[in-house]
Write a protein that holds these residues in place. Structure first.
Motif, PDB file in Angstrom:
ATOM      1  N   GLY A 216       7.073  10.809 -20.256  1.00 44.40           N
ATOM      2  CA  GLY A 216       6.854  12.236 -20.077  1.00 44.40           C
ATOM      3  C   GLY A 216       5.443  12.493 -19.568  1.00 44.40           C
ATOM      4  N   ALA A 217       4.484  11.816 -20.145  1.00 46.38           N
ATOM      5  CA  ALA A 217       3.088  11.929 -19.713  1.00 46.38           C
ATOM      6  C   ALA A 217       2.441  10.566 -19.879  1.00 46.38           C
ATOM      7  N   GLY A 218       1.559  10.244 -18.953  1.00 49.26           N
ATOM      8  CA  GLY A 218       0.882   8.950 -19.010  1.00 49.26           C
ATOM      9  C   GLY A 218       1.788   7.843 -18.478  1.00 49.26           C
ATOM     10  N   GLY A 219       1.362   6.604 -18.728  1.00 48.97           N
ATOM     11  CA  GLY A 219       2.160   5.474 -18.276  1.00 48.97           C
ATOM     12  C   GLY A 219       2.072   5.216 -16.782  1.00 48.97           C
ATOM     13  N   ASP A 220       1.047   5.793 -16.119  1.00 53.61           N
ATOM     14  CA  ASP A 220       0.883   5.519 -14.690  1.00 53.61           C
ATOM     15  C   ASP A 220       0.463   4.069 -14.477  1.00 53.61           C
ATOM     16  N   THR A 221       0.861   3.531 -13.344  1.00 53.00           N
ATOM     17  CA  THR A 221       0.569   2.134 -13.026  1.00 53.00           C
ATOM     18  C   THR A 221      -0.678   2.054 -12.153  1.00 53.00           C
ATOM     19  N   THR A 222      -1.543   1.103 -12.471  1.00 50.58           N
ATOM     20  CA  THR A 222      -2.761   0.876 -11.690  1.00 50.58           C
ATOM     21  C   THR A 222      -2.696  -0.514 -11.078  1.00 50.58           C
ATOM     22  N   LEU A 223      -3.045  -0.610  -9.812  1.00 43.33           N
ATOM     23  CA  LEU A 223      -3.096  -1.906  -9.137  1.00 43.33           C
ATOM     24  C   LEU A 223      -4.493  -2.134  -8.573  1.00 43.33           C
ATOM     25  N   VAL A 224      -4.985  -3.352  -8.702  1.00 45.11           N
ATOM     26  CA  VAL A 224      -6.287  -3.730  -8.129  1.00 45.11           C
ATOM     27  C   VAL A 224      -6.091  -5.035  -7.364  1.00 45.11           C
ATOM     28  N   ASP A 225      -6.602  -5.079  -6.141  1.00 45.66           N
ATOM     29  CA  ASP A 225      -6.518  -6.308  -5.356  1.00 45.66           C
ATOM     30  C   ASP A 225      -7.587  -7.288  -5.856  1.00 45.66           C
ATOM     31  N   GLY A 226      -7.138  -8.331  -6.539  1.00 46.72           N
ATOM     32  CA  GLY A 226      -8.077  -9.317  -7.072  1.00 46.72           C
ATOM     33  C   GLY A 226      -8.873 -10.031  -5.984  1.00 46.72           C
ATOM     34  N   PHE A 227      -8.304 -10.153  -4.788  1.00 48.34           N
ATOM     35  CA  PHE A 227      -9.041 -10.782  -3.691  1.00 48.34           C
ATOM     36  C   PHE A 227     -10.233  -9.904  -3.299  1.00 48.34           C
ATOM     37  N   ALA A 228      -9.973  -8.592  -3.184  1.00 46.08           N
ATOM     38  CA  ALA A 228     -11.059  -7.671  -2.811  1.00 46.08           C
ATOM     39  C   ALA A 228     -12.134  -7.676  -3.896  1.00 46.08           C
ATOM     40  N   ALA A 229     -11.694  -7.708  -5.165  1.00 47.69           N
ATOM     41  CA  ALA A 229     -12.654  -7.690  -6.269  1.00 47.69           C
ATOM     42  C   ALA A 229     -13.480  -8.974  -6.295  1.00 47.69           C
ATOM     43  N   ALA A 230     -12.820 -10.103  -6.111  1.00 47.50           N
ATOM     44  CA  ALA A 230     -13.538 -11.381  -6.142  1.00 47.50           C
ATOM     45  C   ALA A 230     -14.529 -11.461  -4.983  1.00 47.50           C
ATOM     46  N   ASP A 231     -14.104 -10.976  -3.817  1.00 47.40           N
ATOM     47  CA  ASP A 231     -15.027 -10.995  -2.671  1.00 47.40           C
ATOM     48  C   ASP A 231     -16.225 -10.087  -2.922  1.00 47.40           C
ATOM     49  N   ARG A 232     -15.975  -8.963  -3.595  1.00 45.05           N
ATOM     50  CA  ARG A 232     -17.089  -8.061  -3.909  1.00 45.05           C
ATOM     51  C   ARG A 232     -18.050  -8.726  -4.896  1.00 45.05           C
ATOM     52  N   LEU A 233     -17.492  -9.442  -5.865  1.00 46.10           N
ATOM     53  CA  LEU A 233     -18.363 -10.151  -6.809  1.00 46.10           C
ATOM     54  C   LEU A 233     -19.200 -11.196  -6.077  1.00 46.10           C
ATOM     55  N   ARG A 234     -18.588 -11.888  -5.131  1.00 48.87           N
ATOM     56  CA  ARG A 234     -19.336 -12.898  -4.376  1.00 48.87           C
ATOM     57  C   ARG A 234     -20.503 -12.266  -3.628  1.00 48.87           C
ATOM     58  N   GLU A 235     -20.259 -11.073  -3.069  1.00 45.57           N
ATOM     59  CA  GLU A 235     -21.323 -10.399  -2.314  1.00 45.57           C
ATOM     60  C   GLU A 235     -22.433  -9.892  -3.219  1.00 45.57           C
ATOM     61  N   THR A 236     -22.057  -9.393  -4.392  1.00 44.32           N
ATOM     62  CA  THR A 236     -23.051  -8.709  -5.226  1.00 44.32           C
ATOM     63  C   THR A 236     -23.677  -9.622  -6.274  1.00 44.32           C
ATOM     64  N   ASP A 237     -22.983 -10.692  -6.654  1.00 40.86           N
ATOM     65  CA  ASP A 237     -23.493 -11.542  -7.733  1.00 40.86           C
ATOM     66  C   ASP A 237     -22.970 -12.964  -7.522  1.00 40.86           C
ATOM     67  N   ARG A 238     -23.616 -13.657  -6.610  1.00 36.55           N
ATOM     68  CA  ARG A 238     -23.138 -14.974  -6.212  1.00 36.55           C
ATOM     69  C   ARG A 238     -23.106 -15.953  -7.391  1.00 36.55           C
ATOM     70  N   ALA A 239     -24.085 -15.840  -8.281  1.00 36.57           N
ATOM     71  CA  ALA A 239     -24.129 -16.770  -9.420  1.00 36.57           C
ATOM     72  C   ALA A 239     -22.906 -16.563 -10.313  1.00 36.57           C
ATOM     73  N   ALA A 240     -22.550 -15.305 -10.550  1.00 41.48           N
ATOM     74  CA  ALA A 240     -21.387 -15.021 -11.388  1.00 41.48           C
ATOM     75  C   ALA A 240     -20.109 -15.533 -10.713  1.00 41.48           C
ATOM     76  N   PHE A 241     -20.002 -15.302  -9.411  1.00 42.97           N
ATOM     77  CA  PHE A 241     -18.835 -15.783  -8.668  1.00 42.97           C
ATOM     78  C   PHE A 241     -18.725 -17.301  -8.789  1.00 42.97           C
ATOM     79  N   ASP A 242     -19.853 -17.991  -8.585  1.00 45.41           N
ATOM     80  CA  ASP A 242     -19.827 -19.455  -8.661  1.00 45.41           C
ATOM     81  C   ASP A 242     -19.410 -19.919 -10.052  1.00 45.41           C
ATOM     82  N   THR A 243     -19.924 -19.260 -11.077  1.00 45.49           N
ATOM     83  CA  THR A 243     -19.561 -19.645 -12.444  1.00 45.49           C
ATOM     84  C   THR A 243     -18.055 -19.494 -12.661  1.00 45.49           C
ATOM     85  N   LEU A 244     -17.489 -18.388 -12.213  1.00 48.29           N
ATOM     86  CA  LEU A 244     -16.066 -18.143 -12.476  1.00 48.29           C
ATOM     87  C   LEU A 244     -15.145 -19.022 -11.634  1.00 48.29           C
ATOM     88  N   THR A 245     -15.673 -19.590 -10.552  1.00 48.91           N
ATOM     89  CA  THR A 245     -14.853 -20.525  -9.777  1.00 48.91           C
ATOM     90  C   THR A 245     -15.011 -21.954 -10.289  1.00 48.91           C
TER      91      THR A 245
END
Ligand code: ZN
Length: 409
Positions: A216-245
């Motif tokens: 009735g209310a709520g329950g909306d679905t959210t989608l996030v492109d993990g590729f776009a997010a990971a690429d953004r992390l690489r651009e903004t915080d290379r050390a964090a990206f390297d750690t998570l890979t």
């Protein structure tokens, strides 16, 4: 025939063709079984048999290149158009599932959500089916609309595009408020964007969620492109990206009848550093079991990626209505939902949000798509760009040019 003398690298215009690679790519009946195209002489065998292989002579005419090899006189024929696309370094790659080969998106690219195809059209038209499956391949998500809102239909959709993967949650699973939930999915709690089953190896690759009843209310679905997010992390915080890979982390699920554990990186990359998979699920991630002096870096990296994933411009929000079947790549696209209330009567499934889900495998989906492209008309597009970008469909190669042609040696 040009008798250029034995050369280990044949230069033809701007094509550089190593002799051993040409021999390896030979499509003659001695080298490949004609009926199936499977290799009779594989790459490792070529490398062992012919360490000193060279091109003895060659001729290019009528769109074809004929090559005679030294020392054994084997003759191969190639379509020049095929070589233009497939020669080493030319970029036409088989099976590239990395971010490099697909199209990353943010919210502005998908203002109305993933591409939508009606179930009726999907069933009737190979072009419509290829549009939906192509969107899953390129963008990681599509919605099939107007699928009859009947229990079990999600399996019909799943079987139409691949093979359903049965897990401890069953062949299909019901996502609705349950009185004694064995999983947070079966509550009305909000779920932050995540990938499913990070504790499984391999994780389910494609997920389907079919809406039988909306909240009735709520329950909306959210989608996030993990590729776009990971690429953004690489651009903004290379050390964090390297750690998570580089650091593998423990994921587990300890349920009534299943214990599932897995070590894996949060972000996987291919041999050239392109992102191939994102595994993100706070509920399944266990405290890192790495050396004490790396712990700080791991938590810092997790926090940094969590912040990127929360950035509002990455998230596409959509409201599934009865009949909508969302199909998404669970190795790439994170999904979440807003909170929703219990049912009017407090009884499970008596009027509240009810989705049915199942998992299928991406290789089956991609095979279905490739067969549509191979056997379909020229109208079957090879890629579906993000809505609004006006990307023109490209026509696929015909089967005849998809592999080197046979030579009559
Ligand atoms: Zn051959």
């Amino acid at each position: 025939m040009n008798a250029a003398g034995p050369v280990t690298m044949l230069h033809l215009g701007d094509l550089a063709l190593p002799a051993i690679w040409l021999r390896d790519a030979c499509g003659c009946a001695e080298c490949r079984y004609p009926a199936t195209g499977q290799r009779l002489v594989g790459s490792a065998r070529v490398a062992r048999l012919y360490p000193d292989l060279a091109v003895e002579r060659h001729a290019a005419r009528d769109g074809r290149l004929t090559v005679v090899f030294a020392p054994d006189g084997h003759e191969s024929v190639f379509e020049l158009a095929w070589l233009e696309q497939h020669a080493p370094g030319r970029g036409a790659r088989l099976g590239d599932q990395s971010a490099q080969a697909r199209v990353a998106w943010t919210a502005t690219d998908l203002p109305v959500g993933p591409p939508r195809v009606a179930w009726d059209a999907y069933l009737r038209s190979p072009v419509a089916m290829a549009t939906a499956l192509g969107a899953v391949e390129k963008l990681g998500a599509a919605v099939i609309t107007e699928v009859p809102a009947r229990p079990g239909m999600v399996l019909t959709v799943g079987r139409s595009l691949g093979h359903v993967r049965v897990t401890n949650y069953g062949e299909l699973f019901d996502v609705r408020v349950e009185p004694d939930p064995e999983h947070l999915a079966y509550t009305g709690l909000a779920l932050a964007p995540h990938t499913d089953n990070p504790y499984r190896d391999p994780v389910p690759t494609v997920q389907l969620l079919h809406c039988l009843r909306a909240a009735g209310a709520g329950g909306d679905t959210t989608l996030v492109d993990g590729f776009a997010a990971a690429d953004r992390l690489r651009e903004t915080d290379r050390a964090a990206f390297d750690t998570l890979t580089q650091v593998w982390l423990p994921f587990s699920y300890d349920g009534p009848t299943s214990v599932l554990t897995c070590r894996a990186p949060v972000i996987s990359v291919d041999d050239e550093g392109a992102v191939t998979q994102v595994r993100w699920n706070d509920r399944g991630l266990q405290p890192p079991d790495v050396a004490p002096d790396r712990i700080g870096a791991v938590y810092r990296a997790l926090a940094a990626f969590g912040e990127v994933l929360d950035e509002a411009d990455l998230a596409v929000s959509l409201r599934l209505v009865p009949g909508d079947c969302l199909i998404f790549d669970n190795t790439r696209v994170l999904h979440g939902r807003s909170a929703y209330g219990p049912t009017a009567t407090g009884e499970p499934g008596s009027g509240g949000r009810h989705l049915q889900g199942c998992y299928v495998d991406m290789d089956g989906l991609r095979s279905t798509l490739e067969v549509l492209r191979r056997d379909g008309t020229r109208a079957v597009p090879t890629q579906a760009g993000p809505a609004g970008r006006g990307r023109a469909p490209r026509v696929v190669a015909t089967r005849a040019s998809a592999r080197p042609i046979a030579a009559a040696r």
